[in-house]
Each structure stands twice: as C-alpha cells, then as structure tokens.
Design a protein around this motif. Structure first.
Motif, PDB file in Angstrom:
ATOM      1  N   ILE A  92      11.018  57.321  86.321  1.00 63.56           N
ATOM      2  CA  ILE A  92      11.456  58.491  85.565  1.00 63.56           C
ATOM      3  C   ILE A  92      12.878  58.236  85.072  1.00 63.56           C
ATOM      4  CG2 ILE A  92      11.951  60.964  85.629  1.00 63.56           C
ATOM      5  CD1 ILE A  92       9.920  61.216  87.893  1.00 63.56           C
ATOM      6  N   GLY A  93      13.050  58.176  83.762  1.00 57.88           N
ATOM      7  CA  GLY A  93      14.377  58.028  83.183  1.00 57.88           C
ATOM      8  C   GLY A  93      14.979  59.388  82.873  1.00 57.88           C
ATOM      9  N   GLY A 103      16.213  57.465  87.535  1.00 60.48           N
ATOM     10  CA  GLY A 103      17.520  56.919  87.212  1.00 60.48           C
ATOM     11  C   GLY A 103      17.852  56.976  85.745  1.00 60.48           C
ATOM     12  N   ASP A 104      19.113  56.673  85.454  1.00 61.81           N
ATOM     13  CA  ASP A 104      19.625  56.760  84.084  1.00 61.81           C
ATOM     14  C   ASP A 104      19.860  55.410  83.444  1.00 61.81           C
ATOM     15  OD1 ASP A 104      23.045  56.391  84.188  1.00 61.81           O
ATOM     16  OD2 ASP A 104      21.887  56.510  86.030  1.00 61.81           O
ATOM     17  N   SER A 105      19.598  54.316  84.159  1.00 59.11           N
ATOM     18  CA  SER A 105      19.917  52.995  83.624  1.00 59.11           C
ATOM     19  C   SER A 105      18.728  52.053  83.724  1.00 59.11           C
ATOM     20  CB  SER A 105      21.096  52.378  84.388  1.00 59.11           C
ATOM     21  OG  SER A 105      20.679  51.911  85.657  1.00 59.11           O
ATOM     22  N   LEU A 106      18.814  50.955  82.992  1.00 64.00           N
ATOM     23  CA  LEU A 106      17.757  49.947  83.056  1.00 64.00           C
ATOM     24  C   LEU A 106      17.672  49.334  84.443  1.00 64.00           C
ATOM     25  CD1 LEU A 106      18.036  48.095  79.616  1.00 64.00           C
ATOM     26  CD2 LEU A 106      16.528  49.981  80.281  1.00 64.00           C
ATOM     27  N   HIS A 107      18.806  49.219  85.145  1.00 66.03           N
ATOM     28  CA  HIS A 107      18.776  48.710  86.525  1.00 66.03           C
ATOM     29  C   HIS A 107      17.812  49.541  87.373  1.00 66.03           C
ATOM     30  CE1 HIS A 107      21.870  45.908  85.728  1.00 66.03           C
ATOM     31  NE2 HIS A 107      22.423  45.874  86.922  1.00 66.03           N
ATOM     32  N   ASP A 108      17.867  50.862  87.233  1.00 62.27           N
ATOM     33  CA  ASP A 108      17.006  51.741  88.018  1.00 62.27           C
ATOM     34  C   ASP A 108      15.538  51.524  87.674  1.00 62.27           C
ATOM     35  OD1 ASP A 108      19.280  53.085  89.137  1.00 62.27           O
ATOM     36  OD2 ASP A 108      19.439  54.252  87.287  1.00 62.27           O
ATOM     37  N   LEU A 109      15.239  51.466  86.388  1.00 62.12           N
ATOM     38  CA  LEU A 109      13.851  51.397  85.946  1.00 62.12           C
ATOM     39  C   LEU A 109      13.249  50.016  86.186  1.00 62.12           C
ATOM     40  CD1 LEU A 109      14.169  53.461  82.652  1.00 62.12           C
ATOM     41  CD2 LEU A 109      13.662  54.257  84.976  1.00 62.12           C
ATOM     42  N   ILE A 110      14.055  48.977  86.014  1.00 61.85           N
ATOM     43  CA  ILE A 110      13.562  47.623  86.292  1.00 61.85           C
ATOM     44  C   ILE A 110      13.271  47.474  87.785  1.00 61.85           C
ATOM     45  CG2 ILE A 110      14.232  45.187  86.336  1.00 61.85           C
ATOM     46  CD1 ILE A 110      15.781  45.768  83.702  1.00 61.85           C
ATOM     47  N   ALA A 111      14.149  48.013  88.615  1.00 58.54           N
ATOM     48  CA  ALA A 111      13.904  47.977  90.059  1.00 58.54           C
ATOM     49  C   ALA A 111      12.656  48.755  90.412  1.00 58.54           C
ATOM     50  CB  ALA A 111      15.113  48.548  90.803  1.00 58.54           C
ATOM     51  N   GLY A 112      12.474  49.918  89.784  1.00 57.41           N
ATOM     52  CA  GLY A 112      11.282  50.714  90.044  1.00 57.41           C
ATOM     53  C   GLY A 112      10.009  49.983  89.680  1.00 57.41           C
ATOM     54  N   ALA A 113      10.031  49.291  88.548  1.00 55.58           N
ATOM     55  CA  ALA A 113       8.855  48.522  88.145  1.00 55.58           C
ATOM     56  C   ALA A 113       8.573  47.397  89.132  1.00 55.58           C
ATOM     57  CB  ALA A 113       9.060  47.960  86.740  1.00 55.58           C
ATOM     58  N   ALA A 114       9.632  46.709  89.555  1.00 56.92           N
ATOM     59  CA  ALA A 114       9.455  45.603  90.501  1.00 56.92           C
ATOM     60  C   ALA A 114       8.906  46.080  91.840  1.00 56.92           C
ATOM     61  CB  ALA A 114      10.789  44.886  90.706  1.00 56.92           C
ATOM     62  N   ALA A 115       9.239  47.330  92.211  1.00 64.14           N
ATOM     63  CA  ALA A 115       8.775  47.885  93.481  1.00 64.14           C
ATOM     64  C   ALA A 115       7.394  48.540  93.365  1.00 64.14           C
ATOM     65  CB  ALA A 115       9.781  48.914  93.994  1.00 64.14           C
ATOM     66  N   LYS A 135      22.313  57.809  91.910  1.00 64.52           N
ATOM     67  CA  LYS A 135      23.332  58.849  92.086  1.00 64.52           C
ATOM     68  C   LYS A 135      24.076  59.138  90.784  1.00 64.52           C
ATOM     69  CE  LYS A 135      27.059  57.763  94.513  1.00 64.52           C
ATOM     70  NZ  LYS A 135      28.204  57.862  93.556  1.00 64.52           N
ATOM     71  N   ASP A 136      24.851  58.179  90.312  1.00 61.66           N
ATOM     72  CA  ASP A 136      25.717  58.412  89.152  1.00 61.66           C
ATOM     73  C   ASP A 136      24.918  58.353  87.856  1.00 61.66           C
ATOM     74  OD1 ASP A 136      27.992  58.524  90.843  1.00 61.66           O
ATOM     75  OD2 ASP A 136      27.932  56.337  90.967  1.00 61.66           O
ATOM     76  N   GLY A 137      25.007  59.421  87.090  1.00 63.72           N
ATOM     77  CA  GLY A 137      24.228  59.514  85.864  1.00 63.72           C
ATOM     78  C   GLY A 137      22.871  60.148  86.087  1.00 63.72           C
ATOM     79  N   THR A 138      22.558  60.453  87.340  1.00 66.79           N
ATOM     80  CA  THR A 138      21.253  61.025  87.679  1.00 66.79           C
ATOM     81  C   THR A 138      21.442  62.326  88.447  1.00 66.79           C
ATOM     82  OG1 THR A 138      20.280  58.794  87.726  1.00 66.79           O
ATOM     83  CG2 THR A 138      19.046  60.558  88.813  1.00 66.79           C
ATOM     84  N   LEU A 139      21.927  62.244  89.671  1.00 68.59           N
ATOM     85  CA  LEU A 139      22.272  63.465  90.407  1.00 68.59           C
ATOM     86  C   LEU A 139      23.554  64.073  89.850  1.00 68.59           C
ATOM     87  CD1 LEU A 139      21.555  62.347  94.096  1.00 68.59           C
ATOM     88  CD2 LEU A 139      20.099  63.722  92.604  1.00 68.59           C
ATOM     89  N   PHE A 140      24.471  63.207  89.421  1.00 63.41           N
ATOM     90  CA  PHE A 140      25.738  63.647  88.845  1.00 63.41           C
ATOM     91  C   PHE A 140      25.850  63.123  87.420  1.00 63.41           C
ATOM     92  CE2 PHE A 140      26.445  63.114  93.458  1.00 63.41           C
ATOM     93  CZ  PHE A 140      26.751  64.427  93.777  1.00 63.41           C
ATOM     94  N   ASP A 141      26.292  63.980  86.515  1.00 61.06           N
ATOM     95  CA  ASP A 141      26.497  63.575  85.131  1.00 61.06           C
ATOM     96  C   ASP A 141      27.545  62.466  85.100  1.00 61.06           C
ATOM     97  OD1 ASP A 141      28.189  63.865  82.503  1.00 61.06           O
ATOM     98  OD2 ASP A 141      26.213  64.696  82.062  1.00 61.06           O
ATOM     99  N   PHE A 142      27.207  61.353  84.450  1.00 53.62           N
ATOM    100  CA  PHE A 142      28.084  60.187  84.528  1.00 53.62           C
ATOM    101  C   PHE A 142      29.431  60.431  83.856  1.00 53.62           C
ATOM    102  CE2 PHE A 142      29.959  56.212  83.266  1.00 53.62           C
ATOM    103  CZ  PHE A 142      29.818  55.438  84.398  1.00 53.62           C
ATOM    104  N   MET A 194      24.614  57.069  80.386  1.00 56.28           N
ATOM    105  CA  MET A 194      25.111  56.579  79.106  1.00 56.28           C
ATOM    106  C   MET A 194      24.002  56.029  78.216  1.00 56.28           C
ATOM    107  SD  MET A 194      28.370  57.140  79.239  1.00 56.28           S
ATOM    108  CE  MET A 194      29.101  56.067  77.998  1.00 56.28           C
ATOM    109  N   ALA A 195      22.813  55.827  78.749  1.00 50.77           N
ATOM    110  CA  ALA A 195      21.722  55.243  77.979  1.00 50.77           C
ATOM    111  C   ALA A 195      21.052  56.293  77.094  1.00 50.77           C
ATOM    112  CB  ALA A 195      20.689  54.614  78.911  1.00 50.77           C
ATOM    113  N   GLU A 196      20.537  55.844  75.957  1.00 53.95           N
ATOM    114  CA  GLU A 196      19.790  56.698  75.045  1.00 53.95           C
ATOM    115  C   GLU A 196      18.306  56.671  75.398  1.00 53.95           C
ATOM    116  OE1 GLU A 196      21.248  58.485  72.767  1.00 53.95           O
ATOM    117  OE2 GLU A 196      23.270  57.608  72.870  1.00 53.95           O
ATOM    118  N   HIS A 197      17.568  57.649  74.859  1.00 54.00           N
ATOM    119  CA  HIS A 197      16.121  57.703  75.077  1.00 54.00           C
ATOM    120  C   HIS A 197      15.471  56.380  74.674  1.00 54.00           C
ATOM    121  CE1 HIS A 197      11.878  58.754  74.379  1.00 54.00           C
ATOM    122  NE2 HIS A 197      12.076  59.799  75.176  1.00 54.00           N
TER     123      HIS A 197
END
Length: 229
Positions: free
Chosen positions: A197-198, A180-192, A10-17, A203-206
């Motif tokens: 898609i970042g 997602g916009d954070s490592l939490h999102d992408l790490i969870a995606g990998a685990a699942a 949600k935050d940083g993805t659907l809504f600009d953080f 707040m994270a950079e490319h």
C-alpha cells in the motif's frame, strides 16, 4: 488473501514527511555548520535540501535512507566530530523532532485494532527515534513490533526486517500489508511477498509508487475504506 496485519513505515507514512522533517533538517544543518555558509551549502547539497525553500527535494537520500547513510555523506563536512558520533547525533536529534501526524494516529490505529488487525512499524530511522516519536504521539502501545535499521533485522529495501515482523507476530507475509511512502517500502514488501500500500504523505508522486504498489492511497486514513472495498 485477507490482510490480518499492517506493517507501517514511519516517516512519510505515520507522520507527514515534509511537515515533520523540513524544519528539523534546517536546524540540524545550521547546528552542524557552525556558522560557515560554505559548509551549510555543501551539506545541504549532499542531502538534497533546498536552503532557499527550506525543504527536501524528492531525490534526497534522507527520505528512505538510514542515519548511517546520512552521516556518511555529511561526514566530510563535519570535521569537528567522528562519523560514528555524527550518526548518534542524528538519531538523538531526530528523536526529538516536532511531529506532524498524517492523520490522528490514536483513533486510526484503535480502529484497526478493533478489526482484529496486528500492527507494526519498520523504519530506516533508528529504533530509539521510532520509539521516542511513537511514545510522544501516545501510540507506542498499539504496535506489536517496532524496529529500526539498527534493530538487528536489516534495513529496507531488503525483505528481512519485514519478515522479522511476521516471525514476531505469527502472521504470514501473504496476510500482511506493507504500508509506505517510498520505493524502499514497496520493493521490500514485494520481496517479502506482502500486499503493498503506497501513501502520498511522503515525497513520492502517485506515478512513482503506482507501478510497485497494489494500491496507492492519499494517506493511511483511507485504509479502513480500502478494507471495506
């Protein structure tokens, strides 16, 4: 594998953080400090919020943390309430935050639905905040699944809440993209076992996201073009 479903942070993805949460944080800290300058400075430091710039720093735990985690670091400075009450205050306050959509959400989501995609939201915010904010944006009905850290499925970066989306919708993880916009999102995606898609509306950079993502896009509005690639 084809992508049949999208699970959005949600935050940083659907809504600009920054546009959504910087002003909320300033107001929240001001209310909690009760006019004590030393206290607001200590709280701002605890959540890595720059009082002069009125903005979160990139290392703030608020970016991907739960209300419980934020309450835990603020609690030593908020002696007027219990930690559980502070967590509840944060959830209720966040539910009414002024929202800045990353893109016009209704049109974007309707476009994905027209392609036959299944949509969901998994946030480390509280479920009540997620539902309130999606309702206020007029898009709650576009999602087949909405969960927060307190919905009983766990929190990111664990895979469990992402897999709960798959179980609820009947879409296999390998046919699902975590956005997602954070490592939490992408790490969870990998685990699942999902496509990852970042997006750069947090707040994270490319360079932070790229090693953990299948693709990094400027914002979610680029997803249709990515699907047509």
């Amino acid at each position: 594998m084809p992508v049949d479903a999208f699970l959005f942070d949600k935050d940083g993805t659907l809504f600009d953080f920054a546009a959504t949460w910087n002003s909320w944080a300033a107001d929240m800290l001001t209310e909690l400090c009760q006019g004590d300058q030393a206290r607001i400075e200590a709280m701002a430091d605890a959540v890595s919020f720059d009082l002069e710039q009125q903005a979160f720093r990139a290392d703030s735990l608020v970016i991907a943390g739960t209300n419980g985690e934020v309450a835990a670091v603020l609690a030593p400075f908020v002696t007027q309430v219990e930690e559980t009450e502070l967590e509840r205050f944060l959830a209720q306050s966040a539910a009414t935050a002024a929202l800045s959509e990353a893109v016009p959400l209704a049109d974007f989501l309707d476009g994905l639905l027209a392609r036959g995609k299944v949509l969901g939201v998994m946030t480390n915010d509280a479920e009540i905040s997620a539902i309130s904010q999606l309702e206020r944006s007029g898009v709650l009905d576009r999602f087949a699944f909405v969960a927060g850290f307190d919905s009983g499925h766990g929190a990111k970066p664990d895979a469990d809440p992402l897999l709960a989306f798959c179980a609820a919708t009947g879409v296999a993880p390998q046919n699902t993209a975590m956005v997602g916009d954070s490592l939490h999102d992408l790490i969870a995606g990998a685990a699942a076992g999902m496509t990852r898609i970042g997006v750069l509306t947090g707040m994270a950079e490319h360079s932070d996201l790229a090693p953990h993502a299948d693709v990094v896009l400027p914002h979610i509005g680029h997803i249709p073009d990515w699907l047509d690639r």
